[in-house]
Design a protein around this motif. Structure first.
Motif, mmCIF file in Angstrom:
data_model
loop_
_atom_site.group_PDB
_atom_site.id
_atom_site.type_symbol
_atom_site.label_atom_id
_atom_site.label_comp_id
_atom_site.label_asym_id
_atom_site.label_seq_id
_atom_site.Cartn_x
_atom_site.Cartn_y
_atom_site.Cartn_z
ATOM 1 N N SER A 98 -8.501 -2.477 3.816
ATOM 2 C CA SER A 98 -7.332 -2.018 3.075
ATOM 3 C C SER A 98 -6.742 -3.165 2.274
ATOM 4 C CB SER A 98 -6.272 -1.453 4.023
ATOM 5 O OG SER A 98 -5.148 -1.014 3.292
ATOM 6 N N ASN B 283 -1.045 1.310 -1.054
ATOM 7 C CA ASN B 283 -2.299 1.237 -0.311
ATOM 8 C C ASN B 283 -3.508 1.511 -1.198
ATOM 9 O OD1 ASN B 283 -2.028 0.723 2.608
ATOM 10 N ND2 ASN B 283 -0.663 2.480 2.564
ATOM 11 N N SER C 125 -7.158 1.863 0.178
ATOM 12 C CA SER C 125 -7.760 1.830 1.509
ATOM 13 C C SER C 125 -8.989 2.714 1.601
ATOM 14 C CB SER C 125 -6.718 2.281 2.545
ATOM 15 O OG SER C 125 -7.291 2.470 3.809
ATOM 16 N N ASP D 156 -5.000 5.819 1.689
ATOM 17 C CA ASP D 156 -5.222 5.400 0.308
ATOM 18 C C ASP D 156 -4.235 6.066 -0.652
ATOM 19 O OD1 ASP D 156 -6.728 4.060 -1.761
ATOM 20 O OD2 ASP D 156 -7.547 6.019 -2.285
#
Length: 500
Positions: free
Chosen positions: A289, A325, A327, A343
């Motif tokens: 991440s 994020n 990810s 994400d």
């Protein structure tokens, strides 16, 4: 398995959120070598005051002042975890207590303070790392990782599992870059005031994995052996389906009553329903991440001089931060804590407001005594799932130090800092923790010329232990599940100041 998912994703992305250096939970205050020499700089007059006492910089001589600082820090984070599930681990020799150590190194922590003073005005710039600043690596994972794998082995005992083995790893890197612009105005010979803005940019990356998961079993002769987790799961599903097929055939042959077959099918369905959530993790867990964020906040300060005394105050407003994020986790999970790392989502990670107060007494023209106080308004910040509400209050720091101009060219300084958090068991976990501490710093400065000064310093923080007991033995009172947290921190720094 839910515990495994929660442990992995939470740990990897939370382990580096705590500041690596001096200061509050998410704030670094060691922004200069002068701070390392003597952390009680809140009312000192110097170019490092662009960060610690910006209003006081207005009392410096006219001209351009520049300070360039380099620091290097080494920190360890140690969690001693106790859990009966550890006894199932191949590498634990039947012990229920295990130590997990993370190494956090920051080899290059730069900062720059600059000011241009003209008459009553002082125009200032500061670049520093007000948060993060390093890489933390747990080469053997965390207790929350291993207890999750141990829980899997324990839950699979009805299928023949007797223990486990696995490889675990976690690494977190976090940097918060601060860019501060402002101006101070000298109202008269006693008073000055400052106003400015700090832009904060956060950049972090995190990795975690649990792989090579194996299940301990015994053969017909009672000899222990280990089998890959995915193979164990495959064998278990086949065995359950085989038994169900045998029950179905026995029913067709009249050897089972419909009631007996229904009971066998219910038992098989229950076993399969317990296995099904685990199948997607048969190859272990790998997570990557990256988080980025941006925030801005005003800063105000005042300075008052009278005789041999100088007093100063500064207030940094809360910096509202949302970390974006990027990810490998691309869809929501049933556990909300996991969704922190989904994400393309935003996570609250404010830098809390900070109040600093300072006093300096020039005992003689060569000797100065300093005092300081910091308060971080932690519970007013917004963090993921409002974890700030788990604290009993904000952080308090108490600082003191002495500076001595041995000659016109040589200065020596020393000081200390006491940091007290208002922690609770609910807040503390092995993924992200702080503990109360006291620090000391010392160093020297030497004027090479009237325009150039060099400095060197050493700073060390000594931490207390924090014991979190989750479960005790009902009869003996011995700790059955719990964690002991502590850290170490050592910093060295070099700096140069130029006046033109």
């Amino acid at each position: 398995m839910k515990k495994l998912r929660l442990a992995v994703t939470s740990a990897v992305l939370s382990a580096a959120t705590a500041t690596t250096f001096a200061g509050g939970i998410l704030t670094n205050t060691n922004q200069s070598v002068e701070f390392l020499k003597n952390p009680a700089r809140d009312a000192a007059i110097g170019i490092d005051g662009v960060y610690s006492n910006p209003a006081g910089v207005a009392f410096m001589p006219n001209g351009f002042h520049l300070a360039i600082n380099w620091q290097m820090a080494h920190q360890t984070r140690t969690i001693t975890s106790t859990n009966p599930l550890f006894a199932l681990g191949k590498r634990n020799d039947g012990k229920t207590t295990k130590e997990f150590e993370g190494i956090a190194d920051a080899r290059f922590i730069p900062s720059v303070q600059a000011a241009y003073n003209t008459d009553k005005w002082s125009f200032q710039f500061n670049f520093s790392m007000p948060g993060g600043g390093g890489v933390c690596e747990f080469s053997n994972g965390l207790g929350s990782f291993e207890s999750a794998v141990g829980m899997i082995a324990s839950n699979l005992k009805p299928l023949g599992a007797e223990g486990y083995d696995c490889n675990m790893y976690m690494r977190g890197r976090q940097y918060y870059f601060g860019f501060q612009l402002g101006a101070a105005y000298k109202i008269n010979k006693h008073w000055s005031a400052y106003g400015g803005l700090r832009v904060l940019y956060g950049d972090a990356s995190y990795k975690a994995r649990i792989n090579n998961i194996q299940v301990k079993m015994s053969n017909a002769q009672g000899e222990a052996y280990y089998i890959d987790f995915d193979q164990f799961m495959y064998n278990s599903v086949n065995t359950i389906n085989k038994k169900l097929g045998q029950a179905e055939l026995a029913t067709q042959l009249g050897l089972y009553t419909p009631e007996q077959y229904a009971a066998a099918k219910a038992q098989a369905d229950a076993a399969l329903s317990g296995i099904e959530p685990l199948l997607k993790y048969s190859q272990g867990v790998n997570l990557m991440s990256i988080q980025t964020g941006f925030g801005i906040a005003p800063i105000f300060g005042v300075d008052f001089r009278t005789g041999p005394f100088n007093f100063a105050a500064k207030y940094e407003f809360k910096t509202r931060m949302k970390m974006k994020n990027h990810s490998t986790l691309d869809k929501a999970m049933e556990i909300d804590a996991v969704n922190k790392f989904r994400d393309n989502t935003d996570v609250d990670e404010d830098a809390p407001a900070l109040l600093t107060l300072g006093a300096q007494w020039s005992i003689t023209p060569q000797i100065r005594a300093n005092l300081g106080y910091h308060h971080y308004y932690d519970t007013d910040a917004h963090w993921y799932q409002h974890s700030e509400k788990k604290l009993d209050g904000g952080t308090n720091e108490y600082l003191g130090g002495v500076e001595w101009d041995v000659t016109k060219k040589l200065n020596v300084s020393a000081g200390g800092q006491i940091t007290r958090y208002q922690l609770t068991d609910d807040y503390m976990n092995d993924m992200s923790f702080v503990v109360n501490s006291y620090s000391f710093g010392l160093g020297l400065s030497y004027k090479i010329t009237d325009h150039v000064k060099v400095s060197a310093a050493y700073f060390q923080t000594n931490y207390k232990d924090y014991d979190k007991v989750t479960q005790r033995h009902p009869e003996t009172g011995a700790v059955m599940v719990g964690d002991k947290f502590t850290r170490t921190n050592k910093v060295v720094g070099l700096g140069v100041e130029v006046t033109l």
